[in-house]
Design an enzyme around this catalytic site. Structure first.
Site, short mmCIF file in Angstrom:
data_model
loop_
_atom_site.label_atom_id
_atom_site.label_comp_id
_atom_site.label_asym_id
_atom_site.label_seq_id
_atom_site.Cartn_x
_atom_site.Cartn_y
_atom_site.Cartn_z
N SER A 149 72.56 20.95 71.14
CA SER A 149 72.06 21.64 69.93
C SER A 149 72.78 21.21 68.61
O SER A 149 72.60 19.95 68.36
CB SER A 149 72.22 23.20 70.14
OG SER A 149 71.10 23.72 69.33
N LYS A 184 73.49 17.24 67.71
CA LYS A 184 73.49 16.28 66.56
C LYS A 184 74.64 15.71 66.05
O LYS A 184 74.75 14.46 65.78
CB LYS A 184 72.96 17.31 65.31
CG LYS A 184 71.85 18.16 65.54
CD LYS A 184 71.61 18.94 64.32
CE LYS A 184 70.88 20.61 64.57
NZ LYS A 184 69.69 20.51 65.31
N TRP A 222 61.28 24.50 69.57
CA TRP A 222 61.74 24.51 68.05
C TRP A 222 62.55 23.07 67.85
O TRP A 222 62.52 22.58 66.74
CB TRP A 222 62.84 25.58 67.93
CG TRP A 222 63.43 25.75 66.77
CD1 TRP A 222 65.19 25.58 66.69
CD2 TRP A 222 63.24 26.11 65.52
NE1 TRP A 222 65.45 26.02 65.34
CE2 TRP A 222 64.34 26.40 64.65
CE3 TRP A 222 61.89 26.32 65.01
CZ2 TRP A 222 64.21 26.65 63.39
CZ3 TRP A 222 61.76 26.61 63.77
CH2 TRP A 222 63.10 26.78 62.84
N HIS A 245 66.14 26.61 75.45
CA HIS A 245 67.29 26.04 74.99
C HIS A 245 68.60 26.19 75.33
O HIS A 245 68.81 27.53 75.45
CB HIS A 245 67.27 26.55 73.56
CG HIS A 245 68.06 25.62 72.50
ND1 HIS A 245 67.79 24.30 71.92
CD2 HIS A 245 69.17 26.08 71.91
CE1 HIS A 245 68.85 24.09 71.27
NE2 HIS A 245 69.72 25.11 71.14
#
Ligand code: GCU
Length: 421
Positions: free
Chosen positions: A258, A262, A349, A399
């Site tokens: 998540s 990144k 998302w 997620h």
């Protein structure tokens, strides 16, 4: 009357455009038609034809990500001291050896301390090691009762019983489902983990806390945000690993989930010592193409998390099509090293299709460098990994980081590092 209407219109306009940034599109039919920047074309329009050309093009792309997305890391004038604070030769009944190493970052009388928790297989010298931040403290990743918990700021979290921004015993082992350490070590890998808030607490504090307070530079629109700070912290852990005789610094796999996915992509792009990068559900600002404007968008992420990126990134709120880069180029910066991108089917998302397409569009760089890119341009079925030097899977569910995700990463890494399966 007309004046009043015009006045009211301009009054609500910022609100409307702000609200627009919050409306997520989940309809494939509404994805805009877009043209991606060509990763193999220089900013001046000439083609990248050779490996040597790529080195120059890579610099161009890296500089854009630095100045327009993640922010530039200022010069570090302090020093870092490492101290082994605990060692255990027989963790998990002898399967692993364990170490806790404190890194003290110092500049004058300013200091930040970061704890690294390391589990290694007994025969560790050549073991590839997954280096990965955790969200809520090292003690949440393991049930071992004596692993230290952070004393830095942690986010309040009902599941972990945190109400005063301080870690406590209720969190011990609370994240073990994401950290199958026994399985990882049993397959011949090590794990090194750090609580990300030790480097920079994850709230908009005007960069007064965390590692940034140890730097003296003035801030401008290109200055680093928290993701760049977390990435920088991973490179400092790598500096430590280079000094640890039980570890092989040439076999470090950056893994992150998540916001920390990144981070792992940017760390892998910024520091070529990382041998492999894994991005788990990294989404917007990570592996997902921004121009698709599907799920989380640049405007939404900059509004909810204004401290993650540099201020220049905010220029692209609602204007992703004007970005001089897109996220496939972030993956390309990792070439020729292997990169694994994973999505979850219910994690819209993070835009699974946008994550997949980034892998497709980064592939020409791998191919130019003589490596295999992603082996297919067609999105694979659930739980059917595609693996070239770029790998991708999408699994059912939400997620999260699951044992299935870990199994795929370990299979991929075992092949690459030629471990016995
Ligand atoms: C939020 C954020 C995402 C991020 C995620 C996470 O959902 O919008 O960009 O990836 O948090 O880090 O869990």
């Amino acid at each position: 009357m007309q004046k009043l209407v015009t006045f009211l219109f301009f009054l609500v306009l910022p609100w409307i455009s702000n609200a627009q940034q919050f409306v997520a599109n989940y309809d494939e039919a509404k994805v805009p038609v877009f043209t991606l920047p060509d990763v193999l074309v220089f900013n001046n329009g000439t083609l990248v034809k050779t490996k040597k050309d790529w080195d120059r093009r890579r610099n161009e792309i890296y500089t854009i990500f630095e100045k327009e997305v993640f922010g530039v890391v200022p010069e570090w004038k302090g020093n870092v001291k490492s101290t082994i604070v605990s060692q255990k030769a027989d963790a998990f009944g002898g399967i692993a050896k364990r170490k806790e190493v404190r890194l003290d970052f110092m500049n004058g009388d300013r200091k930040v301390s970061v704890m690294v928790l390391i589990y290694l297989p007994q025969n560790s010298k050549n073991a590839p090691v997954f280096l990965s931040y955790n969200f809520d403290g090292n003690h949440t990743t393991t049930l071992e009762p004596d692993v230290l918990m952070p004393d830095s700021w942690v986010a309040n979290n009902k599941t972990f019983g945190i109400e005063d921004n301080r870690a406590n015993e209720k969190g011990r082992g609370a994240a073990v489902s994401r950290w199958p350490i026994i399985e990882i070590v049993s397959r011949g890998f090590g794990v090194a983990t750090v609580y990300y808030g030790d480097i920079d607490p994850d709230f908009d504090d005007g960069f007064k806390n965390g590692i940034q307070k140890l730097f003296d530079s003035k801030r401008d629109s290109t200055s680093w945000g928290s993701i760049a700070a977390w990435s920088w912290g991973l490179s400092r852990v790598m500096d430590y690993i280079e000094t640890d005789k039980d570890m092989n610094a040439e076999r470090v796999i950056m893994m992150g989930h998540s916001r920390l996915g990144k981070t792992s992509l940017w760390a892998g792009a910024s520091d070529e010592r990382f041998a492999m990068v894994v991005s788990n559900n990294s989404g917007c600002g990570g592996a997902a193409l921004s121009r698709r404007k599907f799920g989380e968008t640049v405007g939404r992420i900059n509004t909810a998390f204004p401290h993650w990126f540099c201020d220049n990134y905010k220029k692209y709120n609602l204007k992703e099509e004007l970005m001089p880069v897109d996220q496939h180029e972030l993956l390309a910066l990792i070439a020729p090293r292997p990169v694994y991108v994973a999505s979850a089917a219910e994690d819209l998302w993070a835009d699974p299709k946008g994550e997949f397409l980034s892998c497709v569009f980064a592939s020409p760089v791998y191919e130019l460098l003589g490596m295999k890119g992603l082996p297919s341009n067609v999105m694979p079925a659930l739980s059917s990994p595609l693996a070239g030097t770029i790998a991708y899977h999408i699994r059912p569910g939400k997620h999260d980081v699951t044992p299935y995700d870990w199994q795929c990463y370990m299979d991929f890494a075992a092949d690459y590092f030629k471990l016995k399966k």
